[in-house]
Design an enzyme around this catalytic site. Sequence first.
Site, PDB file in Angstrom:
ATOM      1  N   ASP A  36       0.898  -1.222   0.015  1.00 53.94           N
ATOM      2  CA  ASP A  36       0.006   0.066  -0.227  1.00 53.94           C
ATOM      3  C   ASP A  36       1.129   1.167  -0.062  1.00 53.94           C
ATOM      4  O   ASP A  36       2.159   1.154   0.376  1.00 53.94           O
ATOM      5  CB  ASP A  36      -0.967  -0.056   1.194  1.00 53.94           C
ATOM      6  CG  ASP A  36      -1.994   0.878   1.153  1.00 53.94           C
ATOM      7  OD1 ASP A  36      -3.210   0.296   0.766  1.00 53.94           O
ATOM      8  OD2 ASP A  36      -2.100   2.056   1.338  1.00 53.94           O
ATOM      9  N   ASP A  60       4.470   2.885  -4.278  1.00 54.93           N
ATOM     10  CA  ASP A  60       3.682   3.758  -5.142  1.00 54.93           C
ATOM     11  C   ASP A  60       3.241   2.822  -6.496  1.00 54.93           C
ATOM     12  O   ASP A  60       4.244   3.194  -7.254  1.00 54.93           O
ATOM     13  CB  ASP A  60       4.174   5.094  -5.529  1.00 54.93           C
ATOM     14  CG  ASP A  60       3.258   5.945  -6.637  1.00 54.93           C
ATOM     15  OD1 ASP A  60       2.457   5.431  -6.737  1.00 54.93           O
ATOM     16  OD2 ASP A  60       3.749   7.088  -6.835  1.00 54.93           O
ATOM     17  N   TYR A 152     -12.390   5.485 -16.208  1.00 57.59           N
ATOM     18  CA  TYR A 152     -12.096   4.198 -15.440  1.00 57.59           C
ATOM     19  C   TYR A 152     -12.825   2.891 -15.970  1.00 57.59           C
ATOM     20  O   TYR A 152     -12.388   1.677 -15.901  1.00 57.59           O
ATOM     21  CB  TYR A 152     -13.153   4.500 -14.056  1.00 57.59           C
ATOM     22  CG  TYR A 152     -13.019   3.271 -12.963  1.00 57.59           C
ATOM     23  CD1 TYR A 152     -11.784   3.219 -12.127  1.00 57.59           C
ATOM     24  CD2 TYR A 152     -14.164   2.439 -12.593  1.00 57.59           C
ATOM     25  CE1 TYR A 152     -12.063   2.064 -11.218  1.00 57.59           C
ATOM     26  CE2 TYR A 152     -14.259   1.331 -11.772  1.00 57.59           C
ATOM     27  CZ  TYR A 152     -13.041   1.405 -10.865  1.00 57.59           C
ATOM     28  OH  TYR A 152     -13.171   0.346 -10.010  1.00 57.59           O
ATOM     29  N   LYS A 156     -10.942  -0.603 -16.714  1.00 53.77           N
ATOM     30  CA  LYS A 156     -11.359  -1.843 -16.262  1.00 53.77           C
ATOM     31  C   LYS A 156     -11.937  -2.885 -17.336  1.00 53.77           C
ATOM     32  O   LYS A 156     -11.366  -4.057 -17.138  1.00 53.77           O
ATOM     33  CB  LYS A 156     -12.535  -1.552 -15.220  1.00 53.77           C
ATOM     34  CG  LYS A 156     -12.012  -0.909 -14.111  1.00 53.77           C
ATOM     35  CD  LYS A 156     -10.898  -1.655 -13.179  1.00 53.77           C
ATOM     36  CE  LYS A 156     -10.629  -0.982 -12.077  1.00 53.77           C
ATOM     37  NZ  LYS A 156      -9.449  -1.655 -11.318  1.00 53.77           N
ATOM     38  N   ALA A 185     -19.134   0.011  -4.185  1.00 51.48           N
ATOM     39  CA  ALA A 185     -18.856  -0.489  -2.750  1.00 51.48           C
ATOM     40  C   ALA A 185     -18.948   0.749  -1.751  1.00 51.48           C
ATOM     41  O   ALA A 185     -18.613   1.597  -1.953  1.00 51.48           O
ATOM     42  CB  ALA A 185     -17.440  -1.075  -2.781  1.00 51.48           C
ATOM     43  N   THR A 187     -16.966   1.668   0.535  1.00 54.95           N
ATOM     44  CA  THR A 187     -15.793   1.949   0.852  1.00 54.95           C
ATOM     45  C   THR A 187     -14.783   3.322   0.870  1.00 54.95           C
ATOM     46  O   THR A 187     -15.798   4.115   0.368  1.00 54.95           O
ATOM     47  CB  THR A 187     -14.585   0.993   0.000  1.00 54.95           C
ATOM     48  OG1 THR A 187     -14.539   1.617  -1.407  1.00 54.95           O
ATOM     49  CG2 THR A 187     -15.046  -0.403  -0.026  1.00 54.95           C
TER      50      THR A 187
END
Length: 254
Positions: A36, A60, A152, A156, A185, A187
């Site tokens: 991370d 990164d 995005y 994807k 989600a 999150t």
Amino acid sequence: MRLENKLAIVTAAASGMGRAGVERFVREGARVAAIDISAPALEKLVTEFGSDKVVPIVADLSTADGARGSIDEAVSALGGADILWAHAGMPGPASVEDLDLGEYQKAMDLNVMSATVGAGQVAKHMRERGGGSIVFTASISGLVGSMMSPIYSAAKWAVVGLTKSLALALAGDNIRVNVVCPGLADTPMKAGFTGRSGDPAEAAANEAKVVSAVPMGRLVKAGEVADAVLWLVSDEATFVTGVALPVDGGFTAR
């Protein structure tokens, strides 16, 4: 335990779905290299699960050196690799009009390049251990178009195509390659999709619009995505490869 003695790598591991994945992998017997960009968040993982179970790696992944070097560091720390969940990603620009090419490239690098480089870097180590399992994170936006997130969605779709191609290329090495495709989600990244303008009312309206299109009538939970990944990497899915698995409450069933 479903992952007893397995060596696993999870990217974007310190929050949301990635963190839920670390918890499940550890619970099922794996030792996990957690990658991370946030060192403090990784230290919280180590504190919670123990340094014998979780190895923190700060990187990164939007840079090729970070994507490649973090996998090498993880393999070195674990002594090999059986599992990679390449989960790192970001929403990217909301429109192609007046597109900031720097922001576009950053999104493509984190969503596509990091997954591609990570898989390429880990495959040789899995081959040495007689096989393994790679899971990418895409999105329902990698299966159907997204009005709110065209960049995005493009990224994807690329990840879904990468999955299917690598599943064919690596099948002879007993390396399975699959991808999970979550819906929106609940999150920390949710606001990056629903509230790009910073207006709470707009964010709430966008979320309500998404939920209204989900047959099960809610957002997906981080743990539900992690549970799907756990199944895909386990020996319960030994003949499953090349699959793009929606975790979306029926959104893409229409």
